[in-house]
Design a protein around this motif. Structure first.
Motif, PDB file in Angstrom:
ATOM      1  N   LEU A  74       0.757  -1.273  -0.023  1.00 40.89           N
ATOM      2  CA  LEU A  74      -0.081   0.153   0.098  1.00 40.89           C
ATOM      3  C   LEU A  74       0.793   1.204   0.146  1.00 40.89           C
ATOM      4  O   LEU A  74       0.434   2.334  -0.412  1.00 40.89           O
ATOM      5  N   PHE A  75       2.050   1.291   0.396  1.00 37.58           N
ATOM      6  CA  PHE A  75       3.068   2.459   0.437  1.00 37.58           C
ATOM      7  C   PHE A  75       3.105   2.589  -1.125  1.00 37.58           C
ATOM      8  O   PHE A  75       2.925   3.871  -1.110  1.00 37.58           O
ATOM      9  N   ALA A  76       3.283   1.852  -2.017  1.00 41.72           N
ATOM     10  CA  ALA A  76       3.555   2.192  -3.400  1.00 41.72           C
ATOM     11  C   ALA A  76       2.264   2.470  -4.101  1.00 41.72           C
ATOM     12  O   ALA A  76       2.057   3.455  -4.941  1.00 41.72           O
ATOM     13  N   THR A  77       1.289   1.588  -4.024  1.00 36.30           N
ATOM     14  CA  THR A  77      -0.074   1.782  -4.662  1.00 36.30           C
ATOM     15  C   THR A  77      -0.619   3.160  -4.191  1.00 36.30           C
ATOM     16  O   THR A  77      -1.408   3.832  -5.236  1.00 36.30           O
ATOM     17  N   SER A  78      -0.609   3.425  -3.049  1.00 39.26           N
ATOM     18  CA  SER A  78      -1.351   4.675  -2.712  1.00 39.26           C
ATOM     19  C   SER A  78      -0.864   5.889  -3.003  1.00 39.26           C
ATOM     20  O   SER A  78      -1.454   6.915  -3.703  1.00 39.26           O
ATOM     21  N   ALA A  79       0.687   5.976  -3.180  1.00 42.70           N
ATOM     22  CA  ALA A  79       1.273   6.866  -3.864  1.00 42.70           C
ATOM     23  C   ALA A  79       1.213   7.030  -4.979  1.00 42.70           C
ATOM     24  O   ALA A  79       0.969   8.297  -5.817  1.00 42.70           O
ATOM     25  N   MET A  80       0.974   5.900  -6.022  1.00 40.90           N
ATOM     26  CA  MET A  80       0.776   5.963  -7.481  1.00 40.90           C
ATOM     27  C   MET A  80      -0.399   6.647  -7.694  1.00 40.90           C
ATOM     28  O   MET A  80      -0.588   7.300  -8.685  1.00 40.90           O
ATOM     29  N   PHE A  81      -1.860   6.170  -7.105  1.00 43.04           N
ATOM     30  CA  PHE A  81      -3.017   6.798  -7.170  1.00 43.04           C
ATOM     31  C   PHE A  81      -3.055   8.308  -6.842  1.00 43.04           C
ATOM     32  O   PHE A  81      -3.604   9.093  -7.684  1.00 43.04           O
ATOM     33  N   VAL A  82      -2.400   8.662  -5.734  1.00 36.26           N
ATOM     34  CA  VAL A  82      -2.575   9.944  -5.378  1.00 36.26           C
ATOM     35  C   VAL A  82      -1.553  11.060  -6.496  1.00 36.26           C
ATOM     36  O   VAL A  82      -2.274  11.859  -6.799  1.00 36.26           O
ATOM     37  N   LEU A  83      -0.469  10.529  -6.719  1.00 31.95           N
ATOM     38  CA  LEU A  83       0.207  11.566  -7.595  1.00 31.95           C
ATOM     39  C   LEU A  83      -0.109  11.344  -9.072  1.00 31.95           C
ATOM     40  O   LEU A  83       0.186  12.496  -9.932  1.00 31.95           O
ATOM     41  N   SER A  84      -0.634  10.319  -9.451  1.00 29.30           N
ATOM     42  CA  SER A  84      -1.213  10.155 -10.909  1.00 29.30           C
ATOM     43  C   SER A  84      -2.194  11.139 -11.099  1.00 29.30           C
ATOM     44  O   SER A  84      -2.293  11.701 -12.154  1.00 29.30           O
ATOM     45  N   GLY A 130       2.569   8.265   2.359  1.00 28.96           N
ATOM     46  CA  GLY A 130       3.242   7.339   2.945  1.00 28.96           C
ATOM     47  C   GLY A 130       2.978   7.218   4.411  1.00 28.96           C
ATOM     48  O   GLY A 130       3.045   6.051   5.253  1.00 28.96           O
ATOM     49  N   VAL A 131       3.145   8.286   5.186  1.00 25.44           N
ATOM     50  CA  VAL A 131       3.074   8.457   6.647  1.00 25.44           C
ATOM     51  C   VAL A 131       1.708   7.901   7.120  1.00 25.44           C
ATOM     52  O   VAL A 131       1.692   7.415   7.981  1.00 25.44           O
ATOM     53  N   GLY A 132       0.606   8.274   6.141  1.00 29.21           N
ATOM     54  CA  GLY A 132      -0.634   7.853   6.611  1.00 29.21           C
ATOM     55  C   GLY A 132      -0.820   6.178   6.401  1.00 29.21           C
ATOM     56  O   GLY A 132      -1.205   5.668   7.456  1.00 29.21           O
ATOM     57  N   VAL A 133       0.061   5.719   5.501  1.00 32.69           N
ATOM     58  CA  VAL A 133      -0.013   4.227   5.613  1.00 32.69           C
ATOM     59  C   VAL A 133       0.719   3.665   6.805  1.00 32.69           C
ATOM     60  O   VAL A 133       0.295   2.579   7.184  1.00 32.69           O
ATOM     61  N   ALA A 134       1.875   4.069   6.983  1.00 33.10           N
ATOM     62  CA  ALA A 134       2.883   3.839   8.282  1.00 33.10           C
ATOM     63  C   ALA A 134       2.046   3.648   9.269  1.00 33.10           C
ATOM     64  O   ALA A 134       2.163   2.922  10.091  1.00 33.10           O
ATOM     65  N   LEU A 135       1.199   4.920   9.568  1.00 33.48           N
ATOM     66  CA  LEU A 135       0.419   4.925  10.923  1.00 33.48           C
ATOM     67  C   LEU A 135      -0.594   3.830  10.947  1.00 33.48           C
ATOM     68  O   LEU A 135      -0.906   3.474  12.190  1.00 33.48           O
ATOM     69  N   ARG A 144       4.092  -4.040  12.202  1.00 36.61           N
ATOM     70  CA  ARG A 144       4.712  -3.083  13.342  1.00 36.61           C
ATOM     71  C   ARG A 144       6.241  -3.385  13.370  1.00 36.61           C
ATOM     72  O   ARG A 144       6.810  -3.967  14.414  1.00 36.61           O
ATOM     73  N   ARG A 145       6.855  -2.641  12.344  1.00 36.23           N
ATOM     74  CA  ARG A 145       8.213  -3.123  12.419  1.00 36.23           C
ATOM     75  C   ARG A 145       9.099  -1.739  12.210  1.00 36.23           C
ATOM     76  O   ARG A 145       8.524  -0.691  12.005  1.00 36.23           O
ATOM     77  N   VAL A 146      10.348  -1.522  12.385  1.00 38.44           N
ATOM     78  CA  VAL A 146      11.009  -0.468  12.182  1.00 38.44           C
ATOM     79  C   VAL A 146      11.365   0.184  11.017  1.00 38.44           C
ATOM     80  O   VAL A 146      11.269   1.385  10.819  1.00 38.44           O
ATOM     81  N   GLY A 147      11.145  -0.837   9.976  1.00 38.52           N
ATOM     82  CA  GLY A 147      11.035  -0.456   8.509  1.00 38.52           C
ATOM     83  C   GLY A 147       9.939   0.700   8.195  1.00 38.52           C
ATOM     84  O   GLY A 147       9.987   1.178   6.988  1.00 38.52           O
ATOM     85  N   LEU A 148       8.971   0.816   8.994  1.00 36.58           N
ATOM     86  CA  LEU A 148       7.905   1.613   8.726  1.00 36.58           C
ATOM     87  C   LEU A 148       8.387   3.038   8.637  1.00 36.58           C
ATOM     88  O   LEU A 148       7.697   3.977   8.291  1.00 36.58           O
ATOM     89  N   LEU A 149       9.464   3.522   9.431  1.00 38.67           N
ATOM     90  CA  LEU A 149      10.137   4.699   9.251  1.00 38.67           C
ATOM     91  C   LEU A 149      10.685   5.005   7.937  1.00 38.67           C
ATOM     92  O   LEU A 149      10.825   6.246   7.699  1.00 38.67           O
ATOM     93  N   LEU A 150      11.116   3.920   7.124  1.00 34.45           N
ATOM     94  CA  LEU A 150      11.861   4.141   5.883  1.00 34.45           C
ATOM     95  C   LEU A 150      10.972   4.165   4.846  1.00 34.45           C
ATOM     96  O   LEU A 150      11.012   4.784   3.732  1.00 34.45           O
ATOM     97  N   ALA A 151       9.657   3.386   4.856  1.00 34.12           N
ATOM     98  CA  ALA A 151       8.704   3.072   3.907  1.00 34.12           C
ATOM     99  C   ALA A 151       8.300   4.388   3.248  1.00 34.12           C
ATOM    100  O   ALA A 151       8.090   4.374   2.099  1.00 34.12           O
ATOM    101  N   PRO A 152       7.888   5.396   4.040  1.00 33.82           N
ATOM    102  CA  PRO A 152       7.194   6.353   3.317  1.00 33.82           C
ATOM    103  C   PRO A 152       8.096   7.221   2.304  1.00 33.82           C
ATOM    104  O   PRO A 152       7.701   7.618   1.426  1.00 33.82           O
ATOM    105  N   ALA A 225      10.388  -4.637   1.075  1.00 28.24           N
ATOM    106  CA  ALA A 225      11.689  -5.116   1.757  1.00 28.24           C
ATOM    107  C   ALA A 225      12.133  -4.039   2.816  1.00 28.24           C
ATOM    108  O   ALA A 225      12.807  -4.392   3.854  1.00 28.24           O
ATOM    109  N   MET A 226      11.735  -3.120   2.484  1.00 28.45           N
ATOM    110  CA  MET A 226      12.046  -1.998   3.773  1.00 28.45           C
ATOM    111  C   MET A 226      11.320  -2.378   4.974  1.00 28.45           C
ATOM    112  O   MET A 226      12.047  -2.189   5.986  1.00 28.45           O
TER     113      MET A 226
END
Length: 264
Positions: A74-84, A130-135, A144-152, A225-226
């Motif tokens: 969802l980090f990638a797909t949400s950003a794709m739809f929003v910015l498209s 991305g921050v919204g998805v991470a929350l 709930r992983r530390v990688g959520l800080l990088l994924a946005p 992967a993040m």
């Protein structure tokens, strides 16, 4: 003084957009939380329960639950739809309806300043998404992983890989007639076949190379992967390099079409 003004000129364009965006940022953030949450409840938990209990789950996903597999995409797909969509209707508005971009170049700003400033605005929108998805993902044990800080930041790259090339196209348009076709035949098929719902190894062999060259697959794999790990540094570098290539080429094309449109 003029040199300092020129170097900061794209930031001035971004700040202009921010003056409007800050009035509604809370609603954008709320939407960035609610939409992924609904997807997760419907697909991640609902369909995920069926997938995890299926006979082939371990062979396809290994130790990863379907919820975690889908949620991190969802980090990638949400950003794709929003910015498209932002790169289409939101950007055409500045050329055709409000003429904000036309007004900008009546000042010392150049078309390149406008293009780069818009790119900064796109990056900010993708970061909010991305921050919204991470929350949302922080609410669940599986993600709930530390990688959520990088994924946005993966969201930002994926969103820009779509937003910048589409904005380049928008810069050459006078109507929005082509936009529904871009969504129908470009964005939505990538959403369905870009690795968000299942590994692309489940696609027919002839279709897998098509998925490999799409920015969404690389964005999904990078964000996944993040958060979840399990990807080698070489693979991470490959996904990152492809996304940066899409962003670079998109920004180059965007500056060209903006210049041609605004100087016409």
């Amino acid at each position: 003084m003029q040199r300092r003004l020129t170097s900061w000129a794209p930031v001035r364009v971004y700040l202009r957009d921010w003056t409007f965006f800050r009035r509604m940022w809370w609603s954008v953030m709320l939407g960035s939380i609610i939409q992924p949450l609904l997807f997760l409840l419907g697909v991640g938990l609902g369909i995920g329960e069926l997938v995890d209990n299926g006979p082939a789950a371990a062979n396809v996903l290994g130790d990863t639950s379907y919820f975690a597999f889908y949620a991190t995409a969802l980090f990638a797909t949400s950003a794709m739809f929003v910015l498209s969509q932002e790169a289409m209707w939101g950007t055409l508005d500045g050329f055709q309806w409000s003429s904000a971009h036309v007004a900008m170049i009546s000042t010392p700003l150049t078309p390149t300043d406008v293009a780069i400033g818009k790119a900064l605005h796109y990056a900010m929108r993708a970061l909010f998404t991305g921050v919204g998805v991470a929350l949302v993902l922080a609410l669940f044990d599986d993600t709930r992983r530390v990688g959520l800080l990088l994924a946005p930041f993966g969201s930002v790259l994926t969103g820009l890989a779509f937003g910048l090339p589409i904005a380049a196209w928008t810069g050459s348009r006078t109507t929005d007639a082509s936009f529904p076709a871009i969504l129908r035949f470009g964005v939505i098929p990538m959403f369905l076949f870009g690795g968000a719902f299942y590994p692309i190894t489940q696609l027919p062999g002839w279709l897998q190379p098509v998925a490999w060259i799409t920015p969404l697959w690389h964005g999904v794999e990078l964000c996944r992967a993040m958060v979840l790990g399990g990807t080698s540094p070489a693979q991470m570098a490959m996904h990152l390099g492809v996304l940066l290539a899409f962003c670079s080429l998109g920004l180059f094309a965007m500056t060209k079409t903006f210049a041609a449109r605004l100087r016409a």
